[in-house]
Write a protein that holds these residues in place. Structure first.
Motif, short mmCIF file in Angstrom:
data_model
loop_
_atom_site.label_atom_id
_atom_site.label_comp_id
_atom_site.label_asym_id
_atom_site.label_seq_id
_atom_site.Cartn_x
_atom_site.Cartn_y
_atom_site.Cartn_z
N ARG A 1 20.73 4.25 -4.06
CA ARG A 1 19.60 3.38 -3.24
C ARG A 1 19.69 2.03 -3.69
O ARG A 1 20.10 1.77 -4.50
N HIS A 2 19.17 1.22 -2.75
CA HIS A 2 18.85 -0.21 -3.01
C HIS A 2 17.56 -0.40 -2.36
O HIS A 2 17.28 0.16 -1.55
N VAL A 3 17.06 -1.71 -2.66
CA VAL A 3 15.78 -2.05 -1.93
C VAL A 3 16.42 -3.00 -0.51
O VAL A 3 17.36 -3.74 -0.78
N ASP A 4 15.66 -2.80 0.49
CA ASP A 4 16.11 -3.42 1.62
C ASP A 4 15.92 -5.06 1.77
O ASP A 4 14.83 -5.52 1.45
N HIS A 5 17.06 -5.75 1.89
CA HIS A 5 16.94 -7.18 1.77
C HIS A 5 16.83 -7.76 3.21
O HIS A 5 17.19 -9.15 3.25
N ARG A 6 16.26 -6.95 4.04
CA ARG A 6 15.93 -7.64 5.44
C ARG A 6 14.36 -8.41 5.07
O ARG A 6 14.05 -9.24 6.12
N PHE A 7 13.79 -8.17 4.21
CA PHE A 7 12.37 -8.63 3.86
C PHE A 7 11.69 -8.67 5.12
O PHE A 7 11.11 -9.76 5.39
N LEU A 8 11.54 -7.64 5.65
CA LEU A 8 10.63 -7.11 6.92
C LEU A 8 9.21 -7.95 6.78
O LEU A 8 8.36 -7.57 5.68
N MET B 1 10.29 -4.85 0.79
CA MET B 1 11.81 -4.53 0.42
C MET B 1 11.56 -2.89 0.04
O MET B 1 11.73 -2.62 -1.35
N ARG B 2 11.63 -2.07 0.95
CA ARG B 2 11.47 -0.66 0.90
C ARG B 2 13.29 -0.05 0.68
O ARG B 2 13.97 -0.59 0.77
N ALA B 3 12.79 1.03 -0.22
CA ALA B 3 14.26 1.69 -0.66
C ALA B 3 14.99 2.04 0.72
O ALA B 3 14.66 2.70 1.71
N VAL B 4 16.35 1.98 0.30
CA VAL B 4 17.26 2.19 1.41
C VAL B 4 18.46 3.40 0.76
O VAL B 4 18.85 2.83 -0.25
N GLU B 5 18.47 4.40 1.33
CA GLU B 5 19.57 5.45 1.12
C GLU B 5 20.85 4.90 1.14
O GLU B 5 21.35 4.56 2.59
N GLU B 6 21.88 4.96 0.55
CA GLU B 6 23.01 4.59 0.79
C GLU B 6 24.14 5.86 1.01
O GLU B 6 23.53 7.13 0.71
N PRO B 7 24.75 5.55 1.96
CA PRO B 7 25.77 6.80 2.45
C PRO B 7 26.51 7.51 1.39
O PRO B 7 26.66 8.84 1.60
N GLY C 1 0.82 -1.29 0.00
CA GLY C 1 -0.03 0.07 -0.18
C GLY C 1 0.77 1.21 -0.07
O GLY C 1 0.43 2.31 0.49
N THR C 2 2.15 1.15 -0.45
CA THR C 2 2.91 2.65 -0.65
C THR C 2 2.47 3.38 -1.77
O THR C 2 1.92 2.70 -2.81
N PRO C 3 2.71 4.70 -1.73
CA PRO C 3 2.40 5.36 -2.87
C PRO C 3 2.96 4.85 -4.23
O PRO C 3 3.95 4.10 -4.29
N ARG C 4 2.33 5.02 -5.20
CA ARG C 4 2.52 4.75 -6.51
C ARG C 4 3.81 4.87 -7.01
O ARG C 4 4.62 4.07 -7.90
N THR C 5 4.21 6.04 -6.84
CA THR C 5 5.65 6.56 -7.14
C THR C 5 6.83 5.81 -6.73
O THR C 5 7.60 5.24 -7.21
N VAL C 6 6.55 5.60 -5.38
CA VAL C 6 7.55 4.85 -4.51
C VAL C 6 7.67 3.31 -5.22
O VAL C 6 8.53 2.70 -5.33
N ALA C 7 6.55 2.81 -5.09
CA ALA C 7 6.06 1.35 -5.86
C ALA C 7 6.86 1.14 -6.91
O ALA C 7 7.39 0.17 -7.45
N ALA C 8 6.59 2.17 -8.04
CA ALA C 8 7.39 2.11 -9.19
C ALA C 8 8.81 1.99 -9.28
O ALA C 8 9.44 1.40 -9.93
N ALA C 9 9.29 3.08 -8.29
CA ALA C 9 10.75 2.93 -7.97
C ALA C 9 11.33 1.63 -7.64
O ALA C 9 12.40 1.20 -7.96
N LEU C 10 10.68 1.01 -6.78
CA LEU C 10 10.94 -0.10 -6.02
C LEU C 10 10.88 -1.32 -6.87
O LEU C 10 11.95 -2.16 -7.13
N THR C 11 9.86 -1.33 -7.84
CA THR C 11 9.73 -2.22 -8.95
C THR C 11 11.02 -2.28 -10.07
O THR C 11 11.58 -3.19 -10.26
N ALA C 12 11.40 -1.01 -10.34
CA ALA C 12 12.40 -0.63 -11.31
C ALA C 12 13.86 -1.19 -10.63
O ALA C 12 14.46 -1.75 -11.38
#
Length: 335
Positions: A195-202, A185-191, A2-13
């Motif tokens: 960015r990459h998607v979170d691989h903890r699979f919460l 697998m939400r987006a994670v900002e890198e130092p 249920g995240t906003p579509r823009t975020v979902a699209a970025a994560l899918t990409a």
């Protein structure tokens, strides 16, 4: 989900890009012995996975902290597996091992890089599941290979009885356009940027994620307590997955308590094959209401809503179940 579509699209990409890069060696296919049947060359899988984790250190740390990495060696699974050491179970919990005998070195990988990325079993299933398929469909198909499947030996039915039905629940929900990775697998900002998607699979062991799944409101109407669940981020039933997971609703006074469990009742199917299912959002609707009669309770009343992971039901009595873990979703005074 249920995240906003823009975020979902970025994560899918992001996932599509990751799936397009073969970090490890492609592995040959193996017979499909279960919902996510494993690779035929476990030692090669182990070496290929080490290649992935060597180059992608931040993602590897996330994966090592995930339930996917612990899928086979986790204590909860091991206790169940000792009682029923079935290839059907090992196929998803040790997909890169020999499903008939999942022993190290491959079984300790759990669900690994090479499982979901090019050459792995889930990758092959995702690519072949639909043609043509969008990146979102391939991402969901990769998850579906172990998160929706029939009971062992029940695959010949029309349709078969599903042991886990998360993908069907998602397809029937108002969050159907958000892929699985949109929440898990939400987006994670890198130092250093990027960015990459979170691989903890919460998932079910992530208290914050579980609490965000639904809004819970409780009120008193005459001699009843009314519990209203409204979908927030949940893209499937609450709970989903393992058929023993449930919600415990409690209303109590200083002297007594009433408890109701919201769950699937697979042993109580009716003549037409339907099973009682009182989990919020299981039928796809965004609002679910449960009512607890209060006639035998007196004085000030309190309520609790608890998400429970049941390790073993221990018979027909819900109160006698062995609970592996619990997350409190709501509590308060009943007014």
């Amino acid at each position: 989900m249920g995240t906003p579509r823009t975020v979902a699209a970025a994560l899918t990409a992001s996932l599509a890009i990751a799936l397009a890069l073969a970090c490890g060696r492609a592995l040959p296919p193996s017979p499909h012995l279960g919902p996510g049947a494993g690779g035929a060359r476990p030692e090669a899988a182990h070496r290929a996975n080490e290649g992935c984790t060597t180059c992608h250190e931040a993602i590897a740390q996330e994966w090592r902290a995930s339930n996917h990495a612990e899928a086979f060696r986790h204590g909860t699974f091991q206790l169940a597996y000792i009682m029923e050491p079935l290839p059907f179970c090992a196929a998803c919990h040790a997909p890169e091992a020999d499903p008939a005998r999942p022993l190290p070195p491959a079984s300790d990988l759990g669900v690994a890089c090479v499982t979901c990325h090019p050459g792995g079993r889930r990758w092959r299933l995702a690519v072949s599941a639909a043609a043509p398929a969008t990146p979102r469909e391939r991402a969901n198909a990769a998850c579906a290979s172990c998160h929706e499947f029939p009971f062992p030996g029940d695959g010949a039915g029309a349709p078969p009885r599903l042991m886990q039905k998360t993908v069907s629940e998602h397809a029937a929900s108002s969050a159907r356009d958000t892929p699985c990775v949109g929440c898990h697998m939400r987006a994670v900002e890198e130092p250093g940027g990027g960015r990459h998607v979170d691989h903890r699979f919460l998932a079910s062991r992530g208290a914050d994620l579980v609490r965000r799944a639904s809004r819970v409101e409780v009120r008193r109407e005459g001699d009843a307590a009314v519990f209203t669940f409204t979908r927030a981020s949940a893209g499937h039933a609450l709970p989903t997955g393992d058929l023993f997971r449930r919600l415990r609703l409690v209303v109590e006074s200083d002297a007594a308590a009433r408890t109701v469990f919201l769950s699937r009742k697979t042993r109580e199917s009716s003549a037409d094959g339907r099973e009682p299912d009182t989990r919020p959002f299981a039928d796809g609707r965004d609002v679910y209401v449960a009512v607890i009669p209060l006639q035998d309770l007196r004085g000030p009343l309190r309520y609790r809503v608890v998400y429970e992971r049941v390790a073993h039901p221990n018979g027909e009595d819900d109160e006698g179940a062995t609970v592996d873990g619990a997350i409190e979703l709501a509590r308060g005074d009943l007014r």
